[in-house]
Design a protein around this motif. Structure first.
Motif, PDB file in Angstrom:
ATOM      1  N   SER A  52      42.764  14.423 -29.973  1.00 18.10           N
ATOM      2  CA  SER A  52      41.955  15.653 -29.926  1.00 18.10           C
ATOM      3  C   SER A  52      40.484  15.338 -29.607  1.00 18.10           C
ATOM      4  N   LYS A  53      40.008  14.186 -30.102  1.00 16.76           N
ATOM      5  CA  LYS A  53      38.627  13.768 -29.802  1.00 16.76           C
ATOM      6  C   LYS A  53      38.457  13.533 -28.306  1.00 16.76           C
ATOM      7  N   ASP A  54      39.507  13.027 -27.672  1.00 16.23           N
ATOM      8  CA  ASP A  54      39.435  12.764 -26.224  1.00 16.23           C
ATOM      9  C   ASP A  54      39.107  14.047 -25.467  1.00 16.23           C
ATOM     10  N   LEU A  55      39.686  15.163 -25.909  1.00  8.05           N
ATOM     11  CA  LEU A  55      39.404  16.443 -25.248  1.00  8.05           C
ATOM     12  C   LEU A  55      37.943  16.844 -25.446  1.00  8.05           C
ATOM     13  N   GLU A  56      37.428  16.580 -26.650  1.00  6.52           N
ATOM     14  CA  GLU A  56      36.006  16.873 -26.913  1.00  6.52           C
ATOM     15  C   GLU A  56      35.117  16.038 -26.008  1.00  6.52           C
ATOM     16  N   ILE A  57      35.515  14.789 -25.827  1.00  6.71           N
ATOM     17  CA  ILE A  57      34.727  13.890 -24.969  1.00  6.71           C
ATOM     18  C   ILE A  57      34.729  14.398 -23.523  1.00  6.71           C
ATOM     19  N   ASP A  58      35.901  14.873 -23.079  1.00 10.11           N
ATOM     20  CA  ASP A  58      35.990  15.422 -21.712  1.00 10.11           C
ATOM     21  C   ASP A  58      35.021  16.599 -21.544  1.00 10.11           C
ATOM     22  N   GLN A  59      34.991  17.461 -22.567  1.00 12.84           N
ATOM     23  CA  GLN A  59      34.098  18.620 -22.492  1.00 12.84           C
ATOM     24  C   GLN A  59      32.632  18.174 -22.472  1.00 12.84           C
ATOM     25  N   LYS A  60      32.335  17.188 -23.309  1.00 14.73           N
ATOM     26  CA  LYS A  60      30.971  16.663 -23.386  1.00 14.73           C
ATOM     27  C   LYS A  60      30.550  16.094 -22.027  1.00 14.73           C
ATOM     28  N   GLU A  61      31.465  15.425 -21.363  1.00 16.40           N
ATOM     29  CA  GLU A  61      31.132  14.872 -20.045  1.00 16.40           C
ATOM     30  C   GLU A  61      30.690  15.974 -19.087  1.00 16.40           C
ATOM     31  N   LYS A  62      31.459  17.081 -19.086  1.00 14.23           N
ATOM     32  CA  LYS A  62      31.113  18.210 -18.199  1.00 14.23           C
ATOM     33  C   LYS A  62      29.727  18.758 -18.538  1.00 14.23           C
ATOM     34  N   ASP A  63      29.467  18.902 -19.839  1.00 21.30           N
ATOM     35  CA  ASP A  63      28.183  19.469 -20.261  1.00 21.30           C
ATOM     36  C   ASP A  63      27.023  18.581 -19.813  1.00 21.30           C
ATOM     37  N   ILE A  64      27.174  17.283 -20.045  1.00 31.14           N
ATOM     38  CA  ILE A  64      26.072  16.364 -19.708  1.00 31.14           C
ATOM     39  C   ILE A  64      25.910  16.274 -18.194  1.00 31.14           C
ATOM     40  N   GLU A  65      27.029  16.284 -17.493  1.00 26.73           N
ATOM     41  CA  GLU A  65      26.967  16.228 -16.032  1.00 26.73           C
ATOM     42  C   GLU A  65      26.201  17.438 -15.491  1.00 26.73           C
ATOM     43  N   ALA A  66      26.513  18.598 -16.051  1.00 22.66           N
ATOM     44  CA  ALA A  66      25.823  19.817 -15.614  1.00 22.66           C
ATOM     45  C   ALA A  66      24.323  19.719 -15.899  1.00 22.66           C
ATOM     46  N   LEU A  67      24.001  19.183 -17.078  1.00 22.27           N
ATOM     47  CA  LEU A  67      22.589  19.031 -17.451  1.00 22.27           C
ATOM     48  C   LEU A  67      21.877  18.068 -16.493  1.00 22.27           C
TER      49      LEU A  67
ATOM     50  N   ILE B 116      18.230   9.582 -15.291  1.00 17.92           N
ATOM     51  CA  ILE B 116      19.238  10.635 -15.102  1.00 17.92           C
ATOM     52  C   ILE B 116      20.435  10.113 -14.317  1.00 17.92           C
ATOM     53  N   SER B 117      20.168   9.328 -13.269  1.00 19.71           N
ATOM     54  CA  SER B 117      21.337   8.842 -12.524  1.00 19.71           C
ATOM     55  C   SER B 117      22.134   7.843 -13.355  1.00 19.71           C
ATOM     56  N   SER B 118      21.459   7.079 -14.220  1.00 20.10           N
ATOM     57  CA  SER B 118      22.194   6.190 -15.134  1.00 20.10           C
ATOM     58  C   SER B 118      23.052   6.998 -16.097  1.00 20.10           C
ATOM     59  N   ALA B 119      22.482   8.076 -16.609  1.00 21.02           N
ATOM     60  CA  ALA B 119      23.239   8.926 -17.538  1.00 21.02           C
ATOM     61  C   ALA B 119      24.511   9.442 -16.863  1.00 21.02           C
ATOM     62  N   LEU B 120      24.375   9.858 -15.595  1.00 20.37           N
ATOM     63  CA  LEU B 120      25.530  10.356 -14.838  1.00 20.37           C
ATOM     64  C   LEU B 120      26.623   9.301 -14.736  1.00 20.37           C
ATOM     65  N   LYS B 121      26.205   8.052 -14.549  1.00 22.41           N
ATOM     66  CA  LYS B 121      27.183   6.964 -14.437  1.00 22.41           C
ATOM     67  C   LYS B 121      27.785   6.623 -15.802  1.00 22.41           C
ATOM     68  N   MET B 122      26.911   6.591 -16.808  1.00 27.05           N
ATOM     69  CA  MET B 122      27.374   6.206 -18.154  1.00 27.05           C
ATOM     70  C   MET B 122      28.466   7.142 -18.677  1.00 27.05           C
ATOM     71  N   ILE B 123      28.285   8.434 -18.420  1.00 24.37           N
ATOM     72  CA  ILE B 123      29.266   9.380 -18.981  1.00 24.37           C
ATOM     73  C   ILE B 123      30.651   9.203 -18.349  1.00 24.37           C
ATOM     74  N   THR B 124      30.693   8.712 -17.110  1.00 20.56           N
ATOM     75  CA  THR B 124      31.999   8.428 -16.501  1.00 20.56           C
ATOM     76  C   THR B 124      32.712   7.338 -17.300  1.00 20.56           C
ATOM     77  N   ASP B 125      31.961   6.297 -17.661  1.00 23.21           N
ATOM     78  CA  ASP B 125      32.569   5.237 -18.471  1.00 23.21           C
ATOM     79  C   ASP B 125      32.930   5.721 -19.872  1.00 23.21           C
ATOM     80  N   MET B 126      32.074   6.588 -20.425  1.00 23.31           N
ATOM     81  CA  MET B 126      32.379   7.100 -21.767  1.00 23.31           C
ATOM     82  C   MET B 126      33.636   7.977 -21.733  1.00 23.31           C
ATOM     83  N   GLU B 127      33.777   8.722 -20.657  1.00 33.17           N
ATOM     84  CA  GLU B 127      34.965   9.569 -20.548  1.00 33.17           C
ATOM     85  C   GLU B 127      36.226   8.694 -20.494  1.00 33.17           C
TER      86      GLU B 127
END
Lengths: 236, 236
Positions: free
Chosen positions: A47-62, A80-91
């Protein structure tokens, strides 16, 4: 304008910390799921994985909002571009921890030999994820480099697990299936370490402007390109 | 302006096709490396991975340039954001094929039992990658959906490999190490299939505006967000 931008960067940091905490939690629950044959922990990890997926979308949009509205340059742009890359790995961390949890629910809980280095792998990868996010938030170059170095520990642990499991399989080949599943889990942990390393490499890039994989390539890195493009527009 | 944009979208398509061809090549060479114990093929695969990494940077820069300079909306925006996502999966395809090649060079070439479903896995994943890129270029929704469905074939093949290898290990536990390496290779092929599936899912999104993983989530998908943001700016 500038203050509003700083505020938004702060929001980005908070979001990244929250996503980092989710990643630590999902790994911890996945580890619990298989170490203690705990199906509740497995469900929780999934269930946490789904939360992480949602978080990725939110941060990407930001991030995209910040890029388009503020057209940042140099260090801010790199952040900002690092953040965009990092969230892919976090996802992907979420995906893989969820895969560990799923395999765990299908493993028989009959007691077999313990494979200690796998326990160490789970602790090590949680540490790496936590510290890579810390390094980003505190702009701590040394901590990021420590995380990158620490990946060798995880890789060595994987080799240990692999060799130990090959021995176990030779001794009790009737339990080969169980040990093969354990090996898959160890492989997932090794990949979790790789993702934490990727995150740390982007932290190094966000601080220094230098990325390991971009060294020696032509000057076509996205951030270089964007920096030039946006600088040019500011001048126009 | 509009024509120039269409031209640039065309360049993007050509670049994606080229990256797709590199992905097919790298998988084919990695498969050859381990099926024929061919170290030259392994080296070639590893060198292709670097080309793929460079291609990712180039395409990423192009996409960001298009986003920032042209501020596309709706379908065009979806096409570009899908491309940005697809290249991340293509880059991982390069990594994983390169990992297969690397494991192959370390495997002893002594002849063991053949594991036919692994050969089938390599053929299947090449097919999936080719068709997912084709689907993007031709905007062929049905083809993209076929690729997604075909992932079940790869997953079933992986289960076959796993079961076959567990049997082999039980029969010749002295060769457990070799079979464990083969299992790792099969796992990498399974992941190649997952990445091709991800690519196909982004193709579906670029055509229809609907993404499997975004269903049921709040309206915060990046593309929705960007569409709104950019539409608003056009009106201002």
């Amino acid at each position: 304008m500038r203050n509003r931008f700083d505020e938004q960067l702060e929001v980005l940091n908070v979001e990244l910390i929250e996503m980092g905490v989710l990643c630590e939690e999902v790994i911890a629950k996945a580890a619990k799921a298989f170490l203690e044959h705990d199906n509740e922990a497995a469900k929780y990890a999934i269930s946490k994985d789904l939360e992480i997926d949602q978080k990725e979308k939110d941060i990407e949009a930001l991030c995209l909002k910040l890029l388009l509205q503020q057209q940042p340059v140099a260090k801010d742009l790199r952040q900002i571009s690092s953040a965009l890359k990092m969230i892919t790995d976090m996802e992907r961390i979420g995906d893989q921890a969820s895969d560990i949890a799923e395999i765990s629910t299908m493993m028989r809980s009959k007691s077999f030999k313990k494979v200690e280095p796998i326990e160490k792998m789970s602790t090590a990868t949680i540490k790496m994820v936590t510290e890579s996010i810390d390094a980003f938030v505190k702009k701590d170059l040394q901590l990021a480099k420590d995380v990158i170095d620490y990946d060798d520990v995880v890789d060595d642990l994987f080799d240990e697990v692999r060799n130990e499991l090959i021995d176990f399989i030779r001794q009790e080949s009737e339990n080969a299936e169980y040990y093969v599943d354990l090996l898959m889990i160890a492989k997932y942990f090794e990949r979790l370490g790789d993702h934490a390393t990727n995150i740390a490499e982007w932290v190094v890039f966000s601080i220094t402007g230098v990325h390991k994989d971009l060294d020696g390539l032509h000057n076509s890195s996205t951030s270089d390109y964007l920096t030039k493009l946006l600088d040019q527009r500011k001048k126009e």
